[in-house]
Design a protein around this motif. Structure first.
Motif, PDB file in Angstrom:
ATOM      1  N   ALA A  14       9.038  10.175   4.426  1.00 30.72           N
ATOM      2  CA  ALA A  14       9.390  10.612   5.734  1.00 30.72           C
ATOM      3  C   ALA A  14      11.118   9.968   5.805  1.00 30.72           C
ATOM      4  O   ALA A  14      11.488   9.042   6.090  1.00 30.72           O
ATOM      5  N   PRO A  33       6.962  11.361  10.031  1.00 30.51           N
ATOM      6  CA  PRO A  33       6.324   9.954   9.989  1.00 30.51           C
ATOM      7  C   PRO A  33       4.973  10.005  10.431  1.00 30.51           C
ATOM      8  O   PRO A  33       4.004   9.503   9.953  1.00 30.51           O
ATOM      9  N   LEU A  36       2.247  10.947   7.951  1.00 31.17           N
ATOM     10  CA  LEU A  36       1.884  10.191   6.751  1.00 31.17           C
ATOM     11  C   LEU A  36       0.439   9.595   6.711  1.00 31.17           C
ATOM     12  O   LEU A  36      -0.243   9.783   5.790  1.00 31.17           O
ATOM     13  N   VAL A  48       4.743   4.880  -0.292  1.00 31.71           N
ATOM     14  CA  VAL A  48       5.298   5.456   0.772  1.00 31.71           C
ATOM     15  C   VAL A  48       6.746   5.136   1.018  1.00 31.71           C
ATOM     16  O   VAL A  48       6.785   3.932   0.800  1.00 31.71           O
ATOM     17  N   LEU A  50       9.829   5.298   3.562  1.00 31.00           N
ATOM     18  CA  LEU A  50       9.790   5.748   5.152  1.00 31.00           C
ATOM     19  C   LEU A  50      11.285   5.436   5.658  1.00 31.00           C
ATOM     20  O   LEU A  50      11.740   4.155   5.321  1.00 31.00           O
ATOM     21  N   ASP A  51      12.208   6.206   6.132  1.00 32.39           N
ATOM     22  CA  ASP A  51      13.498   5.941   6.614  1.00 32.39           C
ATOM     23  C   ASP A  51      13.194   5.442   8.191  1.00 32.39           C
ATOM     24  O   ASP A  51      12.549   6.160   8.629  1.00 32.39           O
ATOM     25  N   PRO A  58       8.612   6.001  13.348  1.00 37.14           N
ATOM     26  CA  PRO A  58       8.332   5.318  12.104  1.00 37.14           C
ATOM     27  C   PRO A  58       7.445   4.046  12.000  1.00 37.14           C
ATOM     28  O   PRO A  58       6.651   3.995  11.083  1.00 37.14           O
ATOM     29  N   ALA A  61       4.022   4.848  12.296  1.00 32.23           N
ATOM     30  CA  ALA A  61       3.342   5.034  10.992  1.00 32.23           C
ATOM     31  C   ALA A  61       2.872   4.051  10.264  1.00 32.23           C
ATOM     32  O   ALA A  61       1.799   4.025   9.437  1.00 32.23           O
ATOM     33  N   VAL A  62       3.789   3.172   9.927  1.00 31.33           N
ATOM     34  CA  VAL A  62       3.506   1.938   9.363  1.00 31.33           C
ATOM     35  C   VAL A  62       2.213   1.200   9.913  1.00 31.33           C
ATOM     36  O   VAL A  62       1.333   1.004   9.022  1.00 31.33           O
ATOM     37  N   ILE A  76       4.250   0.348   1.023  1.00 28.48           N
ATOM     38  CA  ILE A  76       5.233   0.986   2.088  1.00 28.48           C
ATOM     39  C   ILE A  76       6.636   0.389   1.705  1.00 28.48           C
ATOM     40  O   ILE A  76       6.896  -0.720   1.894  1.00 28.48           O
ATOM     41  N   ALA A  78      10.459   0.688   2.978  1.00 31.67           N
ATOM     42  CA  ALA A  78      11.078   1.234   3.999  1.00 31.67           C
ATOM     43  C   ALA A  78      12.792   0.903   4.013  1.00 31.67           C
ATOM     44  O   ALA A  78      12.956  -0.145   3.468  1.00 31.67           O
TER      45      ALA A  78
END
Length: 117
Positions: A14, A33, A36, A48, A50-51, A58, A61-62, A76, A78
């Motif tokens: 993302a 996001p 995901l 994954v 993730l920005d 976001p 999503a986490v 993850i 990020a």
């Protein structure tokens, strides 16, 4: 938004930044996001990316990825703007495994996406 690859070795991202997308396109499926959790549950990726500044939520999503038994063990990674230290803390609290400043993420990207990494 992403491809329909079912390869379990893919990376879900993302990341709206075209600079990063150009470097990871060959091994990743780009999603928003919010997309995901469902995609990861359907076809678990290697990890994954993730920005934390991506449009949408976001951090939600986490939390969703870590709350679902099917996706809770997916790493993850990020990244964030180095001045947003509070965002880093919130991402770690939400369950992100690694939260890197954008500069550190950039330096480690090739190693992160390398086959067998």
């Amino acid at each position: 938004m992403g491809s329909e690859s079912d390869s379990p070795r893919r990376v879900l991202v993302a990341v709206p930044d075209l600079f990063f997308l150009a470097r990871i396109r060959a091994v990743s499926d780009r999603l928003a996001p919010a997309e995901l959790p469902a995609r990861a549950a359907a076809a678990p990726p290697r990890f994954v990316i993730l920005d934390l500044h991506a449009p949408g939520d976001p951090l939600a999503a986490v939390r969703a990825l870590k709350a679902d038994a099917r996706t809770a063990r997916i790493p993850i990674v990020a990244f964030y703007s180095h001045v947003e230290t509070e965002l880093r803390r919130r991402a770690l609290d939400a369950g992100a495994d690694r939260v890197l400043p954008r500069s550190a993420f950039t330096a480690q990207l090739a190693r992160l996406i390398a086959p067998g990494a």
